[in-house]
Motif scaffolding. Sequence first.
Motif, mmCIF file in Angstrom:
data_model
loop_
_atom_site.group_PDB
_atom_site.id
_atom_site.type_symbol
_atom_site.label_atom_id
_atom_site.label_comp_id
_atom_site.label_asym_id
_atom_site.label_seq_id
_atom_site.Cartn_x
_atom_site.Cartn_y
_atom_site.Cartn_z
ATOM 1 N N PHE A 44 42.542 41.754 35.989
ATOM 2 C CA PHE A 44 43.837 41.912 36.641
ATOM 3 C C PHE A 44 43.766 43.034 37.670
ATOM 4 N N GLU A 45 44.533 42.865 38.736
ATOM 5 C CA GLU A 45 44.624 43.881 39.784
ATOM 6 C C GLU A 45 46.078 44.302 39.943
ATOM 7 N N PRO A 46 46.356 45.596 40.115
ATOM 8 C CA PRO A 46 47.742 46.017 40.388
ATOM 9 C C PRO A 46 48.244 45.366 41.678
ATOM 10 N N SER A 47 49.412 44.763 41.614
ATOM 11 C CA SER A 47 49.951 44.097 42.799
ATOM 12 C C SER A 47 51.271 44.685 43.253
ATOM 13 N N GLY A 48 51.834 45.613 42.483
ATOM 14 C CA GLY A 48 53.086 46.234 42.882
ATOM 15 C C GLY A 48 53.710 47.005 41.735
ATOM 16 N N ALA A 49 54.805 47.660 42.020
ATOM 17 C CA ALA A 49 55.518 48.432 41.001
ATOM 18 C C ALA A 49 57.017 48.346 41.253
ATOM 19 N N SER A 50 57.760 48.180 40.167
ATOM 20 C CA SER A 50 59.221 48.252 40.228
ATOM 21 C C SER A 50 59.621 49.683 39.884
ATOM 22 N N ARG A 51 60.135 50.377 40.857
ATOM 23 C CA ARG A 51 60.394 51.802 40.679
ATOM 24 C C ARG A 51 61.531 52.057 39.701
ATOM 25 N N ASP A 52 61.300 53.003 38.785
ATOM 26 C CA ASP A 52 62.320 53.417 37.810
ATOM 27 C C ASP A 52 62.951 52.219 37.098
ATOM 28 N N ALA A 53 62.130 51.213 36.804
ATOM 29 C CA ALA A 53 62.655 49.990 36.184
ATOM 30 C C ALA A 53 62.865 50.130 34.686
ATOM 31 N N ILE B 126 54.640 48.541 36.212
ATOM 32 C CA ILE B 126 53.491 48.123 37.009
ATOM 33 C C ILE B 126 53.251 46.630 36.804
ATOM 34 N N VAL B 127 53.160 45.895 37.906
ATOM 35 C CA VAL B 127 52.847 44.464 37.853
ATOM 36 C C VAL B 127 51.378 44.290 38.228
ATOM 37 N N MET B 128 50.650 43.554 37.384
ATOM 38 C CA MET B 128 49.240 43.264 37.628
ATOM 39 C C MET B 128 49.053 41.760 37.510
ATOM 40 N N ASP B 129 48.153 41.208 38.331
ATOM 41 C CA ASP B 129 47.954 39.765 38.266
ATOM 42 C C ASP B 129 46.526 39.391 38.632
ATOM 43 N N THR B 130 46.197 38.139 38.386
ATOM 44 C CA THR B 130 44.935 37.553 38.812
ATOM 45 C C THR B 130 45.187 36.088 39.134
ATOM 46 N N LEU B 131 44.419 35.545 40.064
ATOM 47 C CA LEU B 131 44.595 34.176 40.533
ATOM 48 C C LEU B 131 43.456 33.292 40.032
ATOM 49 N N VAL B 132 43.711 31.998 40.050
ATOM 50 C CA VAL B 132 42.737 31.063 39.504
ATOM 51 C C VAL B 132 41.396 31.165 40.210
ATOM 52 N N ASP B 133 41.386 31.447 41.520
ATOM 53 C CA ASP B 133 40.122 31.526 42.237
ATOM 54 C C ASP B 133 39.534 32.928 42.232
ATOM 55 N N GLU B 134 40.146 33.846 41.499
ATOM 56 C CA GLU B 134 39.585 35.175 41.302
ATOM 57 C C GLU B 134 39.026 35.345 39.893
ATOM 58 N N ALA C 21 26.177 42.625 35.532
ATOM 59 C CA ALA C 21 25.529 41.400 35.981
ATOM 60 C C ALA C 21 24.284 41.126 35.153
ATOM 61 N N ALA C 22 24.027 39.851 34.895
ATOM 62 C CA ALA C 22 22.844 39.471 34.143
ATOM 63 C C ALA C 22 21.592 39.754 34.969
ATOM 64 N N PRO C 23 20.456 40.093 34.330
ATOM 65 C CA PRO C 23 19.228 40.384 35.072
ATOM 66 C C PRO C 23 18.843 39.216 35.971
ATOM 67 N N GLY C 24 18.560 39.532 37.232
ATOM 68 C CA GLY C 24 18.130 38.509 38.160
ATOM 69 C C GLY C 24 19.229 37.631 38.696
ATOM 70 N N GLU C 25 20.483 37.903 38.331
ATOM 71 C CA GLU C 25 21.594 37.066 38.781
ATOM 72 C C GLU C 25 22.465 37.850 39.746
ATOM 73 N N GLU C 26 22.813 37.211 40.850
ATOM 74 C CA GLU C 26 23.686 37.865 41.813
ATOM 75 C C GLU C 26 25.068 38.059 41.222
ATOM 76 N N SER C 27 25.610 39.252 41.358
ATOM 77 C CA SER C 27 26.949 39.526 40.846
ATOM 78 C C SER C 27 27.981 39.287 41.928
ATOM 79 N N THR C 28 28.876 38.362 41.668
ATOM 80 C CA THR C 28 30.017 38.165 42.563
ATOM 81 C C THR C 28 31.298 38.431 41.801
ATOM 82 N N TRP C 29 31.191 39.144 40.706
ATOM 83 C CA TRP C 29 32.359 39.437 39.876
ATOM 84 C C TRP C 29 33.215 40.479 40.571
ATOM 85 N N PRO C 30 34.475 40.185 40.880
ATOM 86 C CA PRO C 30 35.268 41.114 41.674
ATOM 87 C C PRO C 30 35.757 42.322 40.909
ATOM 88 N N TYR C 31 35.687 42.310 39.565
ATOM 89 C CA TYR C 31 36.408 43.312 38.795
ATOM 90 C C TYR C 31 35.660 44.635 38.666
#
Length: 347
Positions: free
Chosen positions: A198-207, A220-228, A309-319
């Motif tokens: 999950f990534e922080p995407s915004g905040a509702s102040r004094d909510a 704090i609102v956090m989210d992730t998308l299907v292609d992430e 990342a696994a040995p020998g494997e390219e890491s494209t993990w965004p987190y």
Amino acid sequence: MSENAALPLDQDVSRELPSQITIPPIKGEMVHLRPASVDDLPRMDELDAYYGASKITGKDAQAERAVVHTWVRRSVAWANGQKPDESGVGDPESRRTIAWAVLTDADHDEDGEIDAQSTDNVIGMIFLIDIDGWSRSARIQVVLGRDYRGRGYSRDLMPRVMTYGFAPEPAGLGMHRIWVAVPEQNSRSCSVYQSLGFEPSGASRDALWDAENNKYQDLIVMDTLVDEYDPIRSLDAFGMHVIEDNPGVQEAMSAREHSIAIRKNIAAQAEPAPEPAAVEESADAEQAPRIEKVAAARVPEAHNDDELAAPGEESTWPYGQSERKPSKEAWWRILGRGRKRDMEDDE
């Protein structure tokens, strides 16, 4: 709804949720899930599951208990094919909820009895809330008994539920976005959610009202998308294993394998054209190392900042990266289904 999974990528699909759903059981390594029932609600009281709610969710214990009761009744109504307004706790926007009871067979204190024997193995619940067919969005929340927090159960549960939520129909719900809402002071949960992708995407102040410190706090609102979201790596990150017969897992693995195959194809196409025959015959030994270097230079560089990342494997993990990886550069959008449309546009 089931035929939507076979539709072309550029064809519109129905944005209506099914009138009835079969809530699947989900297996974990530490716990397992089954559809929650109204009979499980007294067990949540016995587990003292609403203790410290103001720190965890920003609600007081009474409000947290009330929403859990509402979520379970909405989930049962959907499984029974009832309309939202027939559940007794309907939603005017016709959003839906799925509730699972969290069960364990563990004996951590080694006394010869299951830890949660008094509550029929139930240690809490996990929910997909506010399931919105129009926007393909849902919120996820875990509520555990007081004595079962901090043991890593959420790291076992959440990736498996999210895999089901993101998987295309009929294997899953076909969601585009899954999100959480966390009180500002609950930094521990924020850290867990970020480690799950999950990534922080915004905040509702004094909510929210922080009763302990007698002041307002942000939500704090956090989210992730299907292609992430990469369900395979999110489990690997915590030493969890993929359970292949869980809902949505086969689809996730298929997408990943398809992406790897396209990546190899891209690397092969990056190799330069062979030298003229006369030169090639006279200088094969010299050309081979140079061709290998050129081909390697044209393949995207690995992200070395991902220690998982696994040995020998390219890491494209965004987190694990210092900056958010835009969804258009996510692992399977680069290499898999999302790229198909880009290549068609170029032709």
